[in-house]
Design an enzyme around this catalytic site. Structure first.
Site, PDB file in Angstrom:
ATOM      1  N   GLY A 118       2.136   3.560  -1.148  1.00 14.75           N
ATOM      2  CA  GLY A 118       2.940   2.805  -1.764  1.00 14.75           C
ATOM      3  C   GLY A 118       3.546   1.742  -0.898  1.00 14.75           C
ATOM      4  O   GLY A 118       4.700   1.183  -1.274  1.00 14.75           O
ATOM      5  N   ALA A 119       3.092   1.610   0.393  1.00 17.15           N
ATOM      6  CA  ALA A 119       3.660   0.703   1.543  1.00 17.15           C
ATOM      7  C   ALA A 119       3.066  -0.565   1.549  1.00 17.15           C
ATOM      8  O   ALA A 119       3.462  -1.448   2.282  1.00 17.15           O
ATOM      9  CB  ALA A 119       3.523   1.605   2.784  1.00 17.15           C
ATOM     10  N   LEU A 121      -0.127  -1.132   2.123  1.00 12.33           N
ATOM     11  CA  LEU A 121      -1.073  -0.875   2.817  1.00 12.33           C
ATOM     12  C   LEU A 121      -2.515  -0.170   2.217  1.00 12.33           C
ATOM     13  O   LEU A 121      -3.490   0.094   3.153  1.00 12.33           O
ATOM     14  CB  LEU A 121      -0.533   0.023   3.875  1.00 12.33           C
ATOM     15  CG  LEU A 121       0.548  -0.571   4.883  1.00 12.33           C
ATOM     16  CD1 LEU A 121       1.145   0.540   5.965  1.00 12.33           C
ATOM     17  CD2 LEU A 121       0.221  -2.092   5.533  1.00 12.33           C
ATOM     18  N   SER A 122      -2.534  -0.197   0.981  1.00 15.18           N
ATOM     19  CA  SER A 122      -3.478   0.159   0.253  1.00 15.18           C
ATOM     20  C   SER A 122      -4.198   1.258   0.309  1.00 15.18           C
ATOM     21  O   SER A 122      -5.313   1.799   0.699  1.00 15.18           O
ATOM     22  CB  SER A 122      -4.672  -0.901   0.565  1.00 15.18           C
ATOM     23  OG  SER A 122      -5.543  -0.866  -0.672  1.00 15.18           O
ATOM     24  N   ASP A 173      -8.469  -5.197  -1.509  1.00 14.82           N
ATOM     25  CA  ASP A 173      -8.359  -4.126  -0.722  1.00 14.82           C
ATOM     26  C   ASP A 173      -9.619  -2.935  -0.586  1.00 14.82           C
ATOM     27  O   ASP A 173      -9.786  -2.579   0.560  1.00 14.82           O
ATOM     28  CB  ASP A 173      -7.298  -3.228  -1.617  1.00 14.82           C
ATOM     29  CG  ASP A 173      -6.033  -3.982  -1.874  1.00 14.82           C
ATOM     30  OD1 ASP A 173      -5.932  -4.944  -1.099  1.00 14.82           O
ATOM     31  OD2 ASP A 173      -5.389  -3.289  -2.632  1.00 14.82           O
TER      32      ASP A 173
HETATM   33  P1  ADP Z   1      -0.823   1.223  -1.996  1.00 11.86           P
HETATM   34  O1  ADP Z   1      -2.222   0.965  -2.420  1.00 11.86           O
HETATM   35  O2  ADP Z   1      -0.284   0.084  -1.368  1.00 11.86           O
HETATM   36  O3  ADP Z   1      -0.687   2.550  -1.318  1.00 11.86           O
HETATM   37  P2  ADP Z   1      -0.613   1.642  -4.796  1.00 11.86           P
HETATM   38  O4  ADP Z   1       0.688   1.949  -5.766  1.00 11.86           O
HETATM   39  O5  ADP Z   1      -1.528   0.658  -4.913  1.00 11.86           O
HETATM   40  O6  ADP Z   1      -0.076   1.502  -3.189  1.00 11.86           O
HETATM   41  O7  ADP Z   1      -1.177   3.025  -4.793  1.00 11.86           O
HETATM   42  C1  ADP Z   1      -0.362   4.291  -4.530  1.00 11.86           C
HETATM   43  C2  ADP Z   1      -0.868   5.514  -5.434  1.00 11.86           C
HETATM   44  O8  ADP Z   1      -2.482   5.797  -5.079  1.00 11.86           O
HETATM   45  C3  ADP Z   1       0.164   6.630  -5.215  1.00 11.86           C
HETATM   46  O9  ADP Z   1       1.111   6.455  -6.029  1.00 11.86           O
HETATM   47  C4  ADP Z   1      -1.067   7.734  -5.925  1.00 11.86           C
HETATM   48  O10 ADP Z   1      -1.208   7.745  -7.094  1.00 11.86           O
HETATM   49  C5  ADP Z   1      -2.403   7.217  -5.262  1.00 11.86           C
HETATM   50  N1  ADP Z   1      -2.576   7.873  -3.958  1.00 11.86           N
HETATM   51  C6  ADP Z   1      -2.915   7.151  -2.859  1.00 11.86           C
HETATM   52  N2  ADP Z   1      -3.236   8.082  -1.850  1.00 11.86           N
HETATM   53  C7  ADP Z   1      -2.809   9.383  -2.234  1.00 11.86           C
HETATM   54  C8  ADP Z   1      -3.314  10.687  -1.885  1.00 11.86           C
HETATM   55  N3  ADP Z   1      -3.594  10.853  -0.668  1.00 11.86           N
HETATM   56  N4  ADP Z   1      -3.005  11.672  -2.539  1.00 11.86           N
HETATM   57  C9  ADP Z   1      -2.728  11.398  -4.066  1.00 11.86           C
HETATM   58  N5  ADP Z   1      -2.420  10.419  -4.687  1.00 11.86           N
HETATM   59  C10 ADP Z   1      -2.900   9.237  -3.824  1.00 11.86           C
HETATM   60 MG    MG Z   2      -2.865  -0.047  -3.853  1.00 12.82          MG
END
Ligand code: ADP
Ligand code: MG
Length: 382
Positions: A118-119, A121-122, A173
């Site tokens: 959620g930063a 950074l995908s 992404d």
């Molecule tokens: P970003 O892609 O910028 O990090 P997003 O909101 O698009 O932010 O995606 C983040 C979401 O992806 C998290 O809230 C979770 O639901 C999911 N996610 C990503 N990586 C993981 C992980 N390693 N384990 C569980 N969920 C994950």
């Molecule tokens: Mg994302």
């Protein structure tokens, strides 16, 4: 705990293999994707790992080091709106693979995401692409060995995110996570999907790229994103073009729009597309001072014309510039997330410290600052 170990703990045996896919940071080209424009992401060294074994049935069992519990679904139960939470990003991949004509079995899967969640950074695309890489090898689809195969996986992962996770994102992404190469940025043309590798060798120039994850999330994100998109579409309709990419004469276009807000949105999009081209030229010429100046111009445009910055992002950019960065800008959708700064390698720690100090003075949460280099796309690790 890493993905292999998480697999052993959850399923009581060793996985058949380990795959990973990187997060990304966009060097420049913000809010241009849905306008048919250009973007220039690099893949991060931070990756999401997927340890996996195929199953004889159609069940998907998945654990994540970053989430509690084991999620189990049948592939036959997956559909839009039918899988909740983080597992939707995983379950969407076999669903989209099947719709693209690749029949798949169930999987036992353990995830370890090293991309900050959620930063901006995908981490979401890194998750989808790691799962897609595992499927491609385990099912011998062999989609990782060619650019065209990887491009097919881009569509699959984008569909997983759009339709099953319900996030209406463009394909930047997933393109970055699957198509990027080490020491290169990916020039992505969102009008026709064309991509080009642009060499980026910061270390040779004595430079480094600092990512500043502000750890700020402002509630505006979803609504404002939709509003910006809608304004761009209305402007394109008034100007009689399919997308703002088609605007060739900016002053003439601006003269035809009578809403001040709309004019500024259009000015950002059109000038930002120009800045992507300018950065590519400057990178190829090794003119990094110019790259930095264009980064800073991009931030100003996003802050003042597109109005998607926030106090944390502005503070990060100003503090980095004050510490001696060649340039800095917010990256990603805005209202929080991350900023990048191009800095002489020897002042990277001092720049990060200056940003942390500025955040403390403003009473913001401590930001997460780290150096990144342009890294490789998704693949098999073991
Ligand atoms: P970003 O892609 O910028 O990090 P997003 O909101 O698009 O932010 O995606 C983040 C979401 O992806 C998290 O809230 C979770 O639901 C999911 N996610 C990503 N990586 C993981 C992980 N390693 N384990 C569980 N969920 C994950
Ligand atoms: Mg994302």
């Amino acid at each position: 705990m890493d993905a292999r170990e998480a697999f052993r703990v959850a399923f009581g045996r060793a996985p058949e293999g380990l795959w990973s896919a990187p997060g990304r940071v966009n060097l420049i080209g913000e809010h241009t994707d849905y306008n048919g424009g250009l973007a220039l992401p690099i893949a991060l060294p931070q990756r999401t790992y997927a340890a996996a074994s195929p199953r004889a049935d159609r069940r998907l069992r998945v654990v994540s080091v970053q989430a509690d519990g084991l999620v189990e679904v049948s592939l036959d139960e997956v559909g839009p709106g039918r899988v909740e939470g983080w597992a939707a990003y995983v379950a969407g991949v076999p669903w989209a693979l099947e719709r693209a004509g690749f029949p798949v079995p169930g999987l036992d899967l353990a995830i370890d995401g090293r991309v900050p969640l959620g930063a901006g950074l995908s981490s979401s695309a890194a998750l989808e692409c790691a799962v897609a890489a595992a499927y491609s090898d385990l099912c011998v689809f062999d989609l990782l060995s060619t650019d065209s195969g990887r491009a097919q996986l881009v569509s699959v992962c984008r569909r997983a995110e759009n339709d099953i996770a319900g996030a209406p994102t463009g394909g930047m992404d997933q393109s970055a996570s699957l198509l990027c190469r080490a020491d290169h940025a990916l020039l992505l043309d969102c009008r026709d999907g064309h991509t080009e590798q642009v060499p980026v060798d910061l270390a040779a120039a004595g430079l480094a790229l600092l990512v500043i994850d502000t750890r700020a999330h402002h509630e505006l994100v979803d609504g404002q994103y939709g509003a910006r998109r809608a304004t761009c579409e209305r402007a394109a309709a008034i100007l009689g073009v399919e997308t703002l990419r088609e605007v060739a004469d900016l002053p003439a276009a601006l003269a035809r729009l009578d809403e001040d807000g709309m004019r500024r949105r259009v000015r950002h999009v059109v000038t930002e597309i120009g800045r992507v081209n300018d950065v590519v030229v400057a990178l190829r010429a090794g003119e990094y001072g110019r790259v930095g100046a264009i980064f800073t111009a991009s931030h100003t445009s996003l802050r003042d014309d597109y109005e998607v910055s926030c106090p944390e992002l502005d503070t990060a950019v100003e503090a980095a510039a004050g510490a001696g960065a060649l340039g800095a800008r917010m990256t990603g959708g805005g209202f929080g997330g991350s900023a990048i700064a191009l800095v002489p390698a020897d002042i990277l720690p001092a720049t990060a410290e200056a940003v942390r100090t500025a955040f403390a003075q403003q009473g913001f949460r401590e930001p997460n600052c780290f150096e990144v280099a342009a890294s490789a796309g998704a693949g098999r690790d073991e």
